[in-house]
Design a protein around this motif. Structure first.
Motif, PDB file in Angstrom:
ATOM      1  N   ALA A   1      -4.145   9.700  -5.327  1.00  0.00           N
ATOM      2  CA  ALA A   1      -3.308   9.697  -4.130  1.00  0.00           C
ATOM      3  C   ALA A   1      -3.924   8.908  -2.974  1.00  0.00           C
ATOM      4  O   ALA A   1      -3.202   8.378  -2.132  1.00  0.00           O
ATOM      5  CB  ALA A   1      -3.035  11.127  -3.682  1.00  0.00           C
ATOM      6  N   VAL A   2      -5.244   8.832  -2.918  1.00  0.00           N
ATOM      7  CA  VAL A   2      -5.894   8.185  -1.774  1.00  0.00           C
ATOM      8  C   VAL A   2      -6.655   6.915  -2.153  1.00  0.00           C
ATOM      9  O   VAL A   2      -7.034   6.141  -1.284  1.00  0.00           O
ATOM     10  CB  VAL A   2      -6.866   9.157  -1.065  1.00  0.00           C
ATOM     11  N   GLY A   3      -6.893   6.698  -3.444  1.00  0.00           N
ATOM     12  CA  GLY A   3      -7.738   5.587  -3.862  1.00  0.00           C
ATOM     13  C   GLY A   3      -7.222   4.233  -3.450  1.00  0.00           C
ATOM     14  O   GLY A   3      -8.001   3.356  -3.046  1.00  0.00           O
ATOM     15  N   GLY A   4      -5.924   4.013  -3.523  1.00  0.00           N
ATOM     16  CA  GLY A   4      -5.364   2.724  -3.148  1.00  0.00           C
ATOM     17  C   GLY A   4      -5.603   2.399  -1.687  1.00  0.00           C
ATOM     18  O   GLY A   4      -5.998   1.276  -1.338  1.00  0.00           O
ATOM     19  N   VAL A   5      -5.377   3.374  -0.819  1.00  0.00           N
ATOM     20  CA  VAL A   5      -5.618   3.160   0.612  1.00  0.00           C
ATOM     21  C   VAL A   5      -7.103   2.948   0.861  1.00  0.00           C
ATOM     22  O   VAL A   5      -7.496   2.085   1.670  1.00  0.00           O
ATOM     23  CB  VAL A   5      -5.079   4.349   1.427  1.00  0.00           C
ATOM     24  N   TRP A   6      -7.963   3.718   0.192  1.00  0.00           N
ATOM     25  CA  TRP A   6      -9.404   3.522   0.338  1.00  0.00           C
ATOM     26  C   TRP A   6      -9.796   2.098  -0.039  1.00  0.00           C
ATOM     27  O   TRP A   6     -10.634   1.474   0.610  1.00  0.00           O
ATOM     28  CB  TRP A   6     -10.160   4.513  -0.542  1.00  0.00           C
ATOM     29  N   SER A   7      -9.208   1.580  -1.105  1.00  0.00           N
ATOM     30  CA  SER A   7      -9.548   0.248  -1.581  1.00  0.00           C
ATOM     31  C   SER A   7      -9.200  -0.819  -0.550  1.00  0.00           C
ATOM     32  O   SER A   7     -10.028  -1.677  -0.213  1.00  0.00           O
ATOM     33  CB  SER A   7      -8.814  -0.039  -2.897  1.00  0.00           C
ATOM     34  N   VAL A   8      -7.979  -0.772  -0.027  1.00  0.00           N
ATOM     35  CA  VAL A   8      -7.557  -1.772   0.948  1.00  0.00           C
ATOM     36  C   VAL A   8      -8.336  -1.624   2.250  1.00  0.00           C
ATOM     37  O   VAL A   8      -8.763  -2.627   2.857  1.00  0.00           O
ATOM     38  CB  VAL A   8      -6.043  -1.657   1.210  1.00  0.00           C
ATOM     39  N   ALA A   9      -8.561  -0.386   2.702  1.00  0.00           N
ATOM     40  CA  ALA A   9      -9.302  -0.159   3.944  1.00  0.00           C
ATOM     41  C   ALA A   9     -10.738  -0.683   3.829  1.00  0.00           C
ATOM     42  O   ALA A   9     -11.257  -1.313   4.758  1.00  0.00           O
ATOM     43  CB  ALA A   9      -9.304   1.325   4.286  1.00  0.00           C
ATOM     44  N   THR A  10     -11.374  -0.428   2.698  1.00  0.00           N
ATOM     45  CA  THR A  10     -12.737  -0.918   2.502  1.00  0.00           C
ATOM     46  C   THR A  10     -12.771  -2.441   2.490  1.00  0.00           C
ATOM     47  O   THR A  10     -13.678  -3.068   3.061  1.00  0.00           O
ATOM     48  CB  THR A  10     -13.319  -0.373   1.185  1.00  0.00           C
TER      49      THR A  10
ATOM     50  N   ALA B   1       0.815  -1.221   0.000  1.00  0.00           N
ATOM     51  CA  ALA B   1       0.000   0.000   0.000  1.00  0.00           C
ATOM     52  C   ALA B   1       0.846   1.267   0.000  1.00  0.00           C
ATOM     53  O   ALA B   1       0.401   2.308  -0.495  1.00  0.00           O
ATOM     54  CB  ALA B   1      -0.923   0.001   1.220  1.00  0.00           C
ATOM     55  N   ILE B   2       2.051   1.200   0.542  1.00  0.00           N
ATOM     56  CA  ILE B   2       2.848   2.413   0.738  1.00  0.00           C
ATOM     57  C   ILE B   2       3.142   3.160  -0.557  1.00  0.00           C
ATOM     58  O   ILE B   2       3.049   4.391  -0.598  1.00  0.00           O
ATOM     59  CB  ILE B   2       4.138   2.068   1.515  1.00  0.00           C
ATOM     60  N   PRO B   3       3.498   2.504  -1.676  1.00  0.00           N
ATOM     61  CA  PRO B   3       3.802   3.289  -2.883  1.00  0.00           C
ATOM     62  C   PRO B   3       2.586   3.957  -3.523  1.00  0.00           C
ATOM     63  O   PRO B   3       2.760   4.836  -4.370  1.00  0.00           O
ATOM     64  CB  PRO B   3       4.401   2.243  -3.841  1.00  0.00           C
ATOM     65  N   MET B   4       1.377   3.550  -3.158  1.00  0.00           N
ATOM     66  CA  MET B   4       0.199   4.016  -3.889  1.00  0.00           C
ATOM     67  C   MET B   4       0.009   5.533  -3.846  1.00  0.00           C
ATOM     68  O   MET B   4      -0.250   6.150  -4.885  1.00  0.00           O
ATOM     69  CB  MET B   4      -1.045   3.277  -3.388  1.00  0.00           C
TER      70      MET B   4
ATOM     71  N   VAL C   1     -13.655  -1.195 -10.341  1.00  0.00           N
ATOM     72  CA  VAL C   1     -15.051  -0.913 -10.668  1.00  0.00           C
ATOM     73  C   VAL C   1     -15.560   0.338  -9.951  1.00  0.00           C
ATOM     74  O   VAL C   1     -16.019   1.294 -10.585  1.00  0.00           O
ATOM     75  CB  VAL C   1     -15.953  -2.124 -10.327  1.00  0.00           C
ATOM     76  N   VAL C   2     -15.466   0.351  -8.644  1.00  0.00           N
ATOM     77  CA  VAL C   2     -16.089   1.425  -7.864  1.00  0.00           C
ATOM     78  C   VAL C   2     -15.314   2.729  -7.974  1.00  0.00           C
ATOM     79  O   VAL C   2     -15.868   3.767  -8.377  1.00  0.00           O
ATOM     80  CB  VAL C   2     -16.226   1.003  -6.388  1.00  0.00           C
ATOM     81  N   LEU C   3     -14.041   2.711  -7.613  1.00  0.00           N
ATOM     82  CA  LEU C   3     -13.269   3.962  -7.569  1.00  0.00           C
ATOM     83  C   LEU C   3     -13.097   4.609  -8.946  1.00  0.00           C
ATOM     84  O   LEU C   3     -13.190   5.840  -9.058  1.00  0.00           O
ATOM     85  CB  LEU C   3     -11.916   3.714  -6.904  1.00  0.00           C
ATOM     86  N   PRO C   4     -12.841   3.856 -10.019  1.00  0.00           N
ATOM     87  CA  PRO C   4     -12.720   4.523 -11.322  1.00  0.00           C
ATOM     88  C   PRO C   4     -13.989   5.246 -11.761  1.00  0.00           C
ATOM     89  O   PRO C   4     -13.927   6.185 -12.566  1.00  0.00           O
ATOM     90  CB  PRO C   4     -12.404   3.354 -12.277  1.00  0.00           C
ATOM     91  N   ARG C   5     -15.144   4.833 -11.231  1.00  0.00           N
ATOM     92  CA  ARG C   5     -16.401   5.476 -11.604  1.00  0.00           C
ATOM     93  C   ARG C   5     -16.835   6.551 -10.619  1.00  0.00           C
ATOM     94  O   ARG C   5     -17.885   7.174 -10.797  1.00  0.00           O
ATOM     95  CB  ARG C   5     -17.500   4.416 -11.710  1.00  0.00           C
ATOM     96  N   LEU C   6     -16.050   6.746  -9.584  1.00  0.00           N
ATOM     97  CA  LEU C   6     -16.409   7.707  -8.552  1.00  0.00           C
ATOM     98  C   LEU C   6     -16.082   9.125  -8.994  1.00  0.00           C
ATOM     99  O   LEU C   6     -14.981   9.396  -9.483  1.00  0.00           O
ATOM    100  CB  LEU C   6     -15.645   7.381  -7.255  1.00  0.00           C
ATOM    101  N   ASP C   7     -17.026  10.030  -8.816  1.00  0.00           N
ATOM    102  CA  ASP C   7     -16.780  11.444  -9.083  1.00  0.00           C
ATOM    103  C   ASP C   7     -16.079  12.041  -7.868  1.00  0.00           C
ATOM    104  O   ASP C   7     -16.709  12.366  -6.856  1.00  0.00           O
ATOM    105  CB  ASP C   7     -18.100  12.172  -9.350  1.00  0.00           C
ATOM    106  N   ALA C   8     -14.765  12.146  -7.958  1.00  0.00           N
ATOM    107  CA  ALA C   8     -13.968  12.578  -6.805  1.00  0.00           C
ATOM    108  C   ALA C   8     -13.458  13.998  -6.960  1.00  0.00           C
ATOM    109  O   ALA C   8     -12.458  14.376  -6.337  1.00  0.00           O
ATOM    110  CB  ALA C   8     -12.798  11.622  -6.605  1.00  0.00           C
ATOM    111  N   GLY C   9     -14.143  14.808  -7.753  1.00  0.00           N
ATOM    112  CA  GLY C   9     -13.708  16.193  -7.919  1.00  0.00           C
ATOM    113  C   GLY C   9     -13.704  16.974  -6.626  1.00  0.00           C
ATOM    114  O   GLY C   9     -12.934  17.938  -6.469  1.00  0.00           O
ATOM    115  N   PHE C  10     -14.547  16.559  -5.668  1.00  0.00           N
ATOM    116  CA  PHE C  10     -14.609  17.271  -4.388  1.00  0.00           C
ATOM    117  C   PHE C  10     -13.293  17.224  -3.626  1.00  0.00           C
ATOM    118  O   PHE C  10     -13.045  18.060  -2.749  1.00  0.00           O
ATOM    119  CB  PHE C  10     -15.728  16.690  -3.523  1.00  0.00           C
ATOM    120  N   LEU C  11     -12.427  16.244  -3.939  1.00  0.00           N
ATOM    121  CA  LEU C  11     -11.155  16.135  -3.223  1.00  0.00           C
ATOM    122  C   LEU C  11     -10.229  17.308  -3.497  1.00  0.00           C
ATOM    123  O   LEU C  11      -9.261  17.517  -2.758  1.00  0.00           O
ATOM    124  CB  LEU C  11     -10.454  14.831  -3.604  1.00  0.00           C
TER     125      LEU C  11
END
Length: 484
Positions: free
Chosen positions: A297-306, A165-168, A275-285
């Motif tokens: 920058a955060v999607g990889g950690v979100w994926s593993v945490a979920t 996860a660290i390089p993500m 599937v989920v994160l690539p379709r997420l509208d993350a402009g609010f970040l």
């Protein structure tokens, strides 16, 4: 003087941590020593640079420490890890004892179980199998390490290990970065390690060495050993002292129920990443209140945490009657994450101070000037820092905090896929981190009732040489064909 201060601070950190001093004390002391030699302001480096680097690491990765340790403790107390180990023992048996230990370790750690939880459960399993198969006990640590600390930590695509996860955040990658190269590297580590262990078993048999009755293992005493604890907490995300807390159920679940949470980790991680994160509208970040940051920058950690959170929920629902003291188990799992997280964050803070010193420019120029291109220099940088700190996660984070943006710029200039950088960095950090002072090595030897003199050569072969062969292959293939 500045470079001498960096080397002296690093030497102090390595020497005293090997002697059992807490990294929470050593890391800031070593960082301030390096700053002193450079003539830099000490208090500013302590409160702004050191603490800033440590705080960023905790902000990024503490959710993975917390969920990973909690998941491991729940898997242990529910009897799920023991059920999987018993199933592998029954199906493969003494005739394939080494393979049974390796596969059982790989299955639970690829599914997200903390390394030290696996150690404490697999060691008694390995002892029983090796004794029945007349295999010397000295080969136990290497067999357990091959299954838990090599390809499932750094090579298999999608592994929820912290090291993967660290390089993500640095490279904007996912846990499945360069999956083809990862599978090739995993096959090399697994194949070479198994070949070596079977060769060592055959040689021992020819020499008349056997698995004679050995005294029972006492993992409880190992978990309470303060020296082991101090070394271990910089190596992985679980504090061994918490193994004795909580409450284990008396009944093991059926093997399908035991495996279900591990399947959930892999499946949810895959769905979130593709599937989920690539379709997420993350402009609010991009708004200031969120950093600002980006989904990359955060999607990889979100994926593993979920994935870990979903697996914890499934595990609790499927094993509620086998967790007689759920609150105590949850508390122990949560507590097990704190000291490792702070210890690794302190190593990162030390690296932040070193990177901020003027003399570090010499180190950067030397690393980037290594022949063979950025993949070779990145592999060497993560290798050396992981070796010196005795921590794959700490060494890799220090390297990427200092050099990550530079490697990303080189990747854009040379048309290198960041996924290739990700996989090289992770495998590179998982090679020389297994030197004798590594906390996981020390803990594993203690749990198996062995010593460096008896077992370390085999650990070197399966954990270091096998990983170096895989790393070299990935660099060559990545250079020729890019990431795949």
């Amino acid at each position: 003087m500045g470079l001498a201060g960096i080397l002296l601070g690093l030497a102090l950190l390595v020497w005293l941590s090997f002697r059992g001093w807490s990294v929470l004390l050593l890391a800031p002391a070593a960082a301030l020593l390096a700053a002193l030699f450079a003539g830099e302001p000490l208090l500013a480096h302590w409160t702004q640079t050191f603490m800033g680097g440590a705080a960023r690491f905790l902000a990024q990765f503490f959710p993975l420490f917390l969920l990973g340790a909690l998941f491991g403790k729940l898997m242990d107390d529910s009897g799920s890890v023991a059920a999987i180990a018993a199933f592998m023992t029954d199906k493969l048996g003494p005739r394939r004892a080494i393979l049974a230990v390796v596969v059982a370790g790989a299955l639970v750690t690829y599914g997200g179980v903390s390394l030290f939880v696996a150690f404490f459960v697999l060691a008694p399993m390995a002892q029983a199998l090796f004794q029945a198969a007349a295999i010397p006990r000295r080969l136990m640590p290497a067999a357990v390490a091959l299954g838990t600390s090599t390809f499932t930590m750094s090579a298999l695509p999608g592994t929820p290990a912290l090291q993967n996860a660290i390089p993500m955040p640095f490279f904007g990658t996912t846990p499945f970065a360069a999956p083809g190269l990862g599978l090739i590297a995993a096959a090399i580590m697994f194949g070479f390690g198994l070949w070596w262990l079977e060769r060592a078993r055959a040689r021992a048999a020819r020499a008349g060495e056997n698995g004679a009755a050995a005294p029972p293992l006492l993992p409880g005493e190992v978990a309470e050993d303060l020296l082991v604890r101090e070394r271990a907490t910089t190596a992985r995300e679980f504090d061994p002292a918490e193994m004795q807390h909580g409450h284990r159920g008396e009944r093991k679940p059926p093997v399908l129920v035991a495996v279900l949470p591990l399947v959930v980790v892999v499946a949810v991680n895959l769905v979130m990443s593709f599937v989920v994160l690539p379709r997420l509208d993350a402009g609010f970040l991009a708004e200031p209140r969120w950093g600002p940051t980006t989904l990359a920058a955060v999607g990889g950690v979100w994926s593993v945490a979920t994935a870990l959170a979903a697996a914890i929920l499934v595990l609790v629902l499927a094993n509620r009657t086998r967790l007689p003291a759920l609150r105590d188990t949850a508390d122990a799992g949560a507590n097990a994450s704190v000291l490792p997280a702070l210890s690794v964050a302190s190593l990162v803070g030390f690296g932040g101070v070193v990177a901020a010193l003027p003399a570090f420019a010499l180190v950067r120029e030397w690393v980037l000037g290594i022949g063979g291109g950025p993949l070779v220099s990145l592999a060497l940088a993560t290798n050396v820092l992981a070796a010196l700190t005795g921590s794959a996660s700490g060494g890799m984070t220090i390297a990427l905090e200092a050099l990550g943006p530079t490697y990303m710029a080189l990747a854009a200039q040379l048309h290198i896929d960041p996924a290739l950088l990700h996989r090289v960095a992770v495998i590179g950090a998982g090679t020389l981190d297994s030197l004798p002072h590594n906390g996981a090595v020390v803990t594993l030897l203690a749990v198996c009732g062995s010593t460096h003199r008896e077992s370390y050569l085999d650990i070197v072969m399966v954990c270091i040489l096998g990983a170096i062969l895989a790393l070299a292959t990935v660099i060559v293939l990545g250079t020729l064909f890019g990431a795949f």
